[in-house]
Design an enzyme around this catalytic site. Structure first.
Site, mmCIF file in Angstrom:
data_model
loop_
_atom_site.group_PDB
_atom_site.id
_atom_site.type_symbol
_atom_site.label_atom_id
_atom_site.label_comp_id
_atom_site.label_asym_id
_atom_site.label_seq_id
_atom_site.Cartn_x
_atom_site.Cartn_y
_atom_site.Cartn_z
ATOM 1 N N HIS A 167 -4.673 65.073 18.611
ATOM 2 C CA HIS A 167 -5.039 65.484 19.986
ATOM 3 C C HIS A 167 -5.898 66.748 19.984
ATOM 4 C CE1 HIS A 167 -1.764 62.704 21.180
ATOM 5 N NE2 HIS A 167 -1.130 63.264 20.156
ATOM 6 N N SER A 288 -33.579 77.658 18.534
ATOM 7 C CA SER A 288 -33.847 77.500 19.957
ATOM 8 C C SER A 288 -35.123 78.261 20.295
ATOM 9 C CB SER A 288 -32.676 78.066 20.757
ATOM 10 O OG SER A 288 -33.085 78.414 22.050
ATOM 11 N N LYS A 294 -29.754 81.264 17.737
ATOM 12 C CA LYS A 294 -29.216 79.918 17.605
ATOM 13 C C LYS A 294 -29.607 79.192 16.329
ATOM 14 C CE LYS A 294 -27.832 77.461 20.660
ATOM 15 N NZ LYS A 294 -26.675 76.930 21.305
ATOM 16 N N GLU A 301 -26.011 65.792 15.483
ATOM 17 C CA GLU A 301 -26.096 65.447 16.914
ATOM 18 C C GLU A 301 -26.942 64.192 17.113
ATOM 19 O OE1 GLU A 301 -26.811 68.870 19.708
ATOM 20 O OE2 GLU A 301 -26.841 69.953 17.820
#
Ligand code: ARG
Length: 468
Positions: A167, A288, A294, A301
């Site tokens: 979980h 970024s 970043k 992804e």
């Protein structure tokens, strides 16, 4: 490869028959043609034609001279395609008609005899199967390489402690190597699935002709043998019309991507500042344009995103098949692009992941710190009490109280003094601290399939033998 040129046979009504009195409109030509994409099947198409021609000769249907001419013509076509000088023609609709027309241009009437006892319907089904068989073999090699890369990382991290989650809440400590080997199991099953699908892909439709078989005395077994196929499709209607082998393959490919996607999700989470468990090499990430700090895990992804694309192809193919009456229908031309894109996506993804896993930076301290946070050894305390004579349910209850107290003090169970622990049960002794340690917990799970480093090492050895 050369591009497709438009309208070279301007004054010819159609490529296939004198029956037609008016030419197709340009829009319809573009709509129905598949040569833009199915030219990718050229090598399979030539291989299928050569096997067919050889059998025609052996059966006395084609002369030895015609056979030789076909072989020579096909050799020329092969080198033209490889050199990029072959002129693919939209008017000739697909890869089959393009190659056949060129053959006839090169060798004359013998080229026109090649199509004896054959239809494009059994030809295309054969081509797709031959092509897919080769791709499955390449994919199997890539799946092996990814598994090996994961086993390598697992071996280096057989002792590294990671909080195991259920979980997404800290559950029990596991070895990081054990965690990675879970993915090796998934990819191993994927490889098994490919091997199994391959058996059904590797069957020969040729000889089914358009749909009913042919009146020529073809030797289908001989063609199958020449092409290295394991069997001959036993029903002509089924042979030309079903694409379940393509659907099955895409289903197996979807599962590979689902596994890749799960791994991607973990890599993304682990690399986020909140976890800080790993780092991906810079070459797999981007920055970024606005936030200078970043570093984004673009590759996992994208892989997660591309999973949707491959699953979409599965949906496309299965819907393509649904509702088609026997036998061949032009709908089936739509099998190719999803299949090609599935293979391309999978190959790129597997290659990238094998490389990316090899360049993984693991941060064992961060993993261990996180494992210490969630009372990950509470089950071990319960098991300890069971060994001292308590029933598991009672032990569970006692430990729940202990955890509650520990949360109140902000300490891990292992940080509570013995006197404190003994308030929960008098049977608790000094030996509890080994049990409550992360490493003690790990070592205790020394069961086949468990996370104890000894077990992880045994699994690694097994995988090494299996992967060669
Ligand atoms: N390009 C076609 C396909 O991909 C080849 C078979 C065409 N057959 C036909 N009867 N029109 O399915």
């Amino acid at each position: 490869m050369s591009s497709v040129s438009e309208n070279p046979l301007a004054n010819k009504a159609q490529a296939w028959s004198a029956l037609f009195s008016e030419p197709m409109s340009d829009l319809v030509k573009r709509y129905t043609a598949s040569v833009f994409f199915d030219k990718r099947l050229w090598a399979a198409d030539i291989a299928g034609s050569l096997a067919h021609a050889e059998m025609l000769m052996a059966q006395g249907i084609l002369s030895a001279e015609d056979h030789t001419a076909i072989q020579q013509g096909m050799a020329t076509i092969k080198s033209e395609i490889e050199a990029g000088s072959f002129e693919w023609q939209l008017d000739l609709e697909d890869v089959h008609l393009n190659i056949e027309a060129r053959l006839t241009a090169l060798i004359g009437i013998a080229g026109k005899r090649l199509h004896t006892g054959r239809s494009r319907n059994d030809q295309v089904a054969t081509d797709v199967r031959l092509w897919l068989r080769g791709e499955i073999d390449e994919l199997s090699v890539l799946l092996n390489a990814l598994q090996t890369a994961l086993v390598d990382v697992a071996e280096k991290n057989a002792e590294v402690i990671l909080p195991g989650f259920t979980h997404l809440q800290v559950a029990q400590p596991v070895a990081f190597g054990h965690h990675l080997l879970a993915y090796v199991e998934m990819f191993a099953r994927d490889a098994e699935r490919f091997a199994d699908v391959r058996r059904r892909v590797n069957r020969l439709p040729l000889g089914a002709a358009a749909l009913a078989g042919t009146s020529y005395p073809l030797d289908r077994e001989r063609v199958a043998k020449t092409l290295g196929m394991e069997a001959v499709c036993q029903n002509s209607l089924d042979a030309v019309s079903d694409r379940d082998f393509a659907i099955e393959f895409t289903a197996a490919a979807s599962l590979v991507m689902v596994h890749i996607s799960r791994l991607s999700e973990e890599l993304i989470l682990w690399m986020s500042q909140s976890f800080g468990f790993i780092d991906l090499a810079d070459r797999f990430c981007t920055g970024s344009s606005i936030m200078p700090q970043k570093k984004n895990p673009d590759v996992p992804e994208l892989a997660r995103g591309k999973t949707g694309r491959v699953v979409g192809h599965l949906m496309g193919l299965i819907t393509l098949m649904k509702g088609q009456p026997l036998a061949y229908n032009k709908d089936n031309q739509e099998d190719k692009e999803p299949l090609f894109d599935t293979v391309d996506t999978l190959k790129d993804t597997l290659r990238i992941f094998a490389e990316m896993m090899g360049g993984l930076t693991v941060k064992p301290e961060a993993m261990e710190r996180a494992a210490l946070k969630g009372y990950a050894t509470a089950t071990d305390l319960a098991d300890y009490l069971v060994k001292k004579g308590l029933a598991f349910r009672d032990a569970h209850e006692i430990v729940a109280h202990a955890v509650k107290t520990a949360i109140g003090t902000g300490l891990d169970l292992s940080a509570l003094p013995l006197s404190e622990l003994q308030k929960f049960d008098a049977r608790i002794g000094e030996d509890v601290f080994e049990v409550l340690s992360l490493r003690g917990s790990l070592n205790a799970r020394n069961i086949l399939g468990g996370t104890a480093p000894a077990q992880v090492r045994a699994q690694i050895a097994r995988h090494r033998v299996r992967l060669g």
